[in-house]
Design an enzyme around this catalytic site. Structure first.
Site, PDB file in Angstrom:
ATOM      1  CB  SER A 161     -19.141  24.501  14.053  1.00  0.00           C
ATOM      2  OG  SER A 161     -19.368  25.866  14.307  1.00  0.00           O
TER       3      SER A 161
ATOM      4  CG  HIS B 228     -20.018  19.893  13.272  1.00  0.00           C
ATOM      5  ND1 HIS B 228     -18.636  20.189  13.030  1.00  0.00           N
ATOM      6  CD2 HIS B 228     -20.357  20.910  12.500  1.00  0.00           C
ATOM      7  CE1 HIS B 228     -18.407  21.161  12.176  1.00  0.00           C
ATOM      8  NE2 HIS B 228     -19.676  21.801  12.100  1.00  0.00           N
TER       9      HIS B 228
ATOM     10  CD  GLU C 275     -21.794  27.057  16.879  1.00  0.00           C
ATOM     11  OE1 GLU C 275     -20.845  26.985  17.154  1.00  0.00           O
ATOM     12  OE2 GLU C 275     -22.997  26.660  17.173  1.00  0.00           O
TER      13      GLU C 275
ATOM     14  CB  VAL D 265     -30.629  27.563  17.383  1.00  0.00           C
ATOM     15  CG1 VAL D 265     -31.739  26.910  17.481  1.00  0.00           C
ATOM     16  CG2 VAL D 265     -29.698  27.390  18.752  1.00  0.00           C
TER      17      VAL D 265
ATOM     18  CG  ASP E 259     -37.025  29.272  12.445  1.00  0.00           C
ATOM     19  OD1 ASP E 259     -35.909  28.691  12.351  1.00  0.00           O
ATOM     20  OD2 ASP E 259     -37.350  30.469  12.698  1.00  0.00           O
TER      21      ASP E 259
ATOM     22  CE  LYS F  89     -25.029  26.387  19.651  1.00  0.00           C
ATOM     23  NZ  LYS F  89     -25.869  25.611  18.396  1.00  0.00           N
TER      24      LYS F  89
ATOM     25  CG  MET G  39     -26.741  23.308  10.026  1.00  0.00           C
ATOM     26  SD  MET G  39     -25.835  22.276   8.879  1.00  0.00           S
ATOM     27  CE  MET G  39     -24.280  23.212   8.731  1.00  0.00           C
TER      28      MET G  39
END
Length: 717
Positions: free
Chosen positions: A434, A455, A407, A405, A348, A412, A329
Site C-alpha cells: 500500500s 493494491h 509491509e 505479506v 502461507d 517482500k 488481506m
C-alpha cells in the site's frame, strides 16, 4: 420513426418494437420520445386489438438519456419540464386508451425502461436471473422521472415501493413476480411472445384499466393518512437525514414525490414528479454523480486510460493465481478471485495459517448461505477453488502471483525471489503493497518487466477498487494483463505511476492525519467525527484510524523516514505524528489492541474513549465549517498534487479512486470533481484561508494556481 417500429400481426395486434438503430441499447432519448409521440398519433386513428411492447435489442430498455440529463442547465428548466410532461402524456395514453398493452421484457428493464413497462397493463419477463428490473436513478443523484415515483406507490403501496425508489433496489424476474411487479414469466423468447399475444386476445373485448384508474381504487396499505403510514412518514424525514446527512437531495425529493403524489390525482402527481425531477437534473450533485459513476466509470471499464497498444491486446482470462500470505488481506483476495471462477493457491508460512485463510472465505459464504443469498453447490464450488499450502512448489502453473505479506521490504524481496524460481517466464508477479514504491520492490525480481503493483483494499472481497501501480520497468503487456484480470474478478481498476504511498494511501493518510491533528489542537473529538459524517464520509478519521491501527501508521512512517534518509531527502512531519506517538505510549493502538480513540466494550456499542478529554484538553472550538472542510480540502489538495506530479494519469481515475478506495464523499463526484464544483478560483481562495489558519499543507499547489488564473476546470478532454 427512428427508435420504434410499428408492426401489426395477423391477429390485429400492434407490436411497438423498440429498436434504436444508433445505439446498442434502447434509451429514453430525443429519438425515442419523438418516435413514441408519432406512434401514439398514428395509433389514435387505427383499429387494433391490443399493443405489445417488445425490444429488438438484447436488453428491453436501458433507461434515460444521461447525455441529455448531464447537459441540463437551470436556464433550460422550463423546456425540460415540458419535455418530461409530453413524454408522460404519451405513456398515459398507452394505459388509458382501453385496449390491453403488454410489456414483453426480454432483458434488463432499468430506470426509464421499467417506467415504460409500468405504463403497461400486463408485464411478462424472461425467466433469466441475469435480467434485472428496477429504478437505479437515486444512485446517480436523480429520481425516476417517467412516472416511476407515481406508479410504484400505486402498484405496491407506499412502504413497499420505497426500497425500489429510495435505494435503487434491483430484482430478478422471480423476485419481481413474487413482489407483484410482473404478472408472468416465460422460459424463452417465443413463449414470451406467445404469453403476450394470449393476454391481448383474452382481454381485447372489454376496456382495460390500470388498477389505479379503476373505480373505487385504494392504494395498497393505504394513503399517507393511514395510521400505519402516518406513523412511518412522521419519522421518515429524520431517518433519511440521518442516513444522507443532507448531502444527497435525491432521496429527499423521492420521498416528497411519493408522499405528495399519493394524496392527489394521477395527473397532478406526475406534474409534481416532473418538477422535482427537473430540479435534481439541473442541480450540481446529479452532475457530479452522473459524470463520475456513469461516464467516468464506463470509460475506465472500457480501458480509456490504457495506452492504445494495450487496448488492442487480446488478453485471455486468468485461470490460476497464487496468493502469498493468508492474513486478512490475502484471504480476502483469495476469496474475491475464487468467487469469480479463478483457481487460487493460497500460500502461507504454515499449512495451519493457510487453512485459516481459507476458513475466512468459508465463514463469509456460510453467512450468505444462511441468509438465502447462495446455494450449497455454489458455496462448495468457490471453496474448492482455494487450495491452501505451505509449499512454494505448489505455485507452479500460476499465471499471476499476488504478494500480500507484511509491509517489510526485506520480507517482500525474499518471497519474490523464492516464488519466481518456480514460476513460468511469462507469469506476472504483483505486490499488494500500500505504500512501498514498486520500482524499489522490483529490484528483487529477476524479471522486472513482469513486476507490477496490485493494491487491493480491505476487505478485499467487498471493496470495489484495485489500484494498479506501474514500476519504471513494468511492461505494457504486464499492465494490460493486470488490467484485464482486475476487470475479470469484478473490480474497478485505476492506473497510477510509482511513488511513495501511490495515490490512495497517500491521500487517505491526509484524511486520518487531519482528524488526528485536530484532536491534538483541542478540537472536540465528537465534533471531528460528526463533521466527517456531515461531509459524507462513511467513517470518521478517528474511527478509521482505530481500524487501521496506529501501530501500522507508525511503522509506515518509520519506514518512510528510513527510506528518505537513505535517499538523502528531507523527512516531512505532520502535527498528527505526536498524537499517534502519545496514543501508542498509552497503549491505545486501535481496535485490534483493545482500544484507541474509541473504546470497544463487549456488551455495548463502541464510543469515543473518555480519556481523550484528559490527554488532549479542549480549547476554543473552531467553526464547524472549518472542521468539515479541513477533511475535504486535505484530501483534495493532495489529490491535486498527485495529478500535478503525474502519479495520477487521469481526472476520472482520481475521482473513482478517491470514492471507491478511500471513502471520499460520493455526492461530490470525487476529489478533483469537488474542486471543480467548488470552483477553482473559490477553492484556491478557501485553501489559502485554511493554510493561514491551520498550516501550509493547505497551500494551493502550482496546478491549482494555474486553474485559478485560467478559470478552467479539471477534465480529461
Amino acid at each position: 420513426m427512428k427508435a420504434i417500429r410499428i408492426e401489426k400481426d395477423s391477429d390485429n395486434i400492434v407490436h411497438l418494437v423498440l429498436d434504436n438503430p444508433n445505439a446498442s441499447a434502447n434509451i429514453m432519448d430525443a429519438d425515442f420520445t419523438e418516435s413514441l409521440r408519432q406512434a401514439v398519433r398514428q395509433l389514435q386513428g387505427e383499429d387494433f386489438r391490443g399493443i405489445i411492447l417488445r425490444s429488438a435489442k438484447s436488453t428491453f430498455f436501458a433507461g434515460g438519456d444521461l447525455n441529455r440529463l448531464y447537459a441540463a442547465r437551470r436556464e433550460d428548466a422550463e423546456a425540460f419540464f415540458s419535455e418530461c410532461q409530453a413524454l408522460k402524456a404519451d405513456l398515459r395514453w398507452l394505459e388509458t386508451q382501453g385496449k390491453p398493452v403488454v410489456a414483453a421484457i426480454n432483458g434488463a428493464a432499468l430506470g426509464g425502461g421499467w417506467e415504460l413497462a409500468l405504463a403497461c397493463h400486463h408485464r411478462i419477463a424472461l425467466d433469466d436471473r441475469r435480467l434485472k428490473i428496477g429504478l437505479p436513478e437515486v444512485t446517480l443523484g436523480l429520481l425516476p422521472g417517467g412516472g416511476g415515483c407515481v406508479r410504484m406507490p400505486r402498484l405496491l403501496g407506499l412502504q413497499n415501493s420505497l426500497p425500489y425508489l429510495l435505494e435503487g433496489k434491483q430484482v430478478s424476474p422471480q423476485q419481481a413476480l413474487a413482489a407483484g411487479l410482473i404478472q408472468q414469466l416465460a422460459a424463452d423468447p417465443q413463449e414470451l411472445l406467445d404469453h403476450a399475444r394470449d393476454f391481448v386476445l383474452a382481454n381485447s373485448d372489454t376496456p382495460l384499466l390500470q388498477p389505479w384508474d379503476q373505480p373505487g381504487y385504494r392504494m395498497p396499505g393505504g394513503d399517507p393518512r393511514n395510521p400505519k403510514n402516518a406513523q412511518l412518514l412522521a419519522a421518515a424525514p429524520a431517518m433519511l437525514i440521518q442516513k444522507t446527512k443532507g448531502c444527497y437531495p435525491a432521496p429527499e425529493a423521492i420521498l416528497s414525490v411519493a408522499v405528495e403524489g399519493a394524496q392527489v390525482d394521477f395527473d397532478t402527481a406526475t406534474r409534481i414528479e416532473s418538477r422535482y425531477f427537473v430540479e435534481l437534473a439541473c442541480g450540481q450533485v446529479a452532475k457530479n454523480m452522473i459524470g463520475t459513476f456513469w461516464f467516468g466509470l464506463n470509460a475506465i471499464k472500457a480501458g480509456d486510460s490504457l495506452p492504445e497498444s494495450v487496448r488492442q491486446m487480446n488478453t485471455a482470462p486468468v485461470k490460476k493465481i497464487g496468493v502469498l500470505g493468508a492474513g486478512m488481506m490475502g484471504a480476502g483476495i483469495a476469496y474475491a478471485c475464487a468467487s469469480k471462477g479463478v483457481e487460487v493457491v493460497l500460500k502461507d508460512v504454515s499449512l495451519e495459517g493457510a487453512e485459516k485463510g481459507k476458513s475466512y472465505a468459508q465463514k463469509s459464504l456460510q453467512k450468505r448461505l444462511e441468509r438465502g443469498r447462495m446455494d450449497q453447490s455454489r458455496m462448495e464450488a468457490i471453496l474448492n477453488r482455494i487450495h491452501p499450502t505451505d509449499q512454494v512448489g505448489d505455485l507452479d502453473g500460476c499465471e499471476l502471483v499476488i504478494e500480500a505479506v507484511f509491509e517489510d521490504r526485506k520480507l517482500k524481496a525474499s518471497v519474490t525471489r523464492e516464488t519466481e524460481a518456480v514460476l513460468a517466464e511469462s507469469a506476472i508477479f504483483a505486490s499488494n503493497t500500500s505504500t512501498l514504491p514498486i520500482t524499489g520492490l522490483a529490484e528483487a525480481s529477476g524479471r522486472p518487466a513482469n513486476f507490477i503493483g496490485l493494491h487491493f483494499f480491505s476487505p478485499a472481497e467487498k471493496m470495489p477498487l484495485v489500484e494498479i501501480i506501474c514500476g519504471q520497468e513494468t511492461s505494457e503487456e504486464t499492465l494490460g494483463r493486470a488490467y484485464a484480470f482486475v476487470l475479470q474478478i469484478g473490480k474497478t481498476p485505476i492506473i497510477v505511476n510509482d511513488s511513495r504511498g501511490f495515490f490512495t494511501s497517500r491521500v487517505f493518510g491526509c484524511f486520518t492525519n487531519e482528524g488526528i491533528a485536530m484532536l491534538g489542537e483541542g478540537v472536540n473529538p465528537a465534533t471531528i467525527e460528526s463533521a466527517a459524517a456531515q461531509a459524507g464520509f462513511p467513517v470518521g478519521p478517528l474511527a478509521v484510524s482505530d481500524e487501521v491501527s496506529m501501530t501500522l501508521m507508525s511503522k509506515i512512517r518509520q519506514q518512510t523516514i528510513a527510506d528518505l534518509q537513505e535517499e538523502g531527502k528531507s523527512v516531512p512531519s505532520h502535527p498528527a505524528d505526536k498524537v499517534i506517538d502519545h496514543m501508542l505510549e498509552l497503549g491505545r493502538a486501535g481496535k485490534a489492541s483493545g482500544g484507541g480513540f474509541y473504546s470497544y466494550p463487549e456488551s455495548a456499542s463502541k464510543h469515543l474513549w473518555p480519556g481523550l478529554a484528559k490527554e488532549f484538553p479542549q480549547g476554543e472550538q473552531p467553526p464547524f465549517a472549518d472542521v468539515r472542510e479541513r477533511l475535504l480540502f486535505a484530501m483534495a489538495v493532495e489529490t491535486l498534487r498527485c495529478y500535478e506530479e503525474n502519479v495520477l494519469r487521469s481526472v476520472r481515475e482520481a475521482n473513482i479512486g478517491s470514492i471507491f478506495g478511500i471513502g471520499f464523499p460520493p455526492w461530490s463526484g470525487g476529489a478533483l470533481q469537488y474542486v471543480n464544483q467548488y470552483g477553482p478560483v473559490e477553492f484556491a481562495a478557501r485553501a489559502r484561508e485554511l493554510a493561514a489558519l491551520y498550516g501550509d499543507r493547505f497551500e494551493p499547489p502550482a496546478l491549482l494556481r494555474q486553474l485559478e488564473e485560467s478559470a478552467q476546470q479539471l477534465t480529461d478532454e
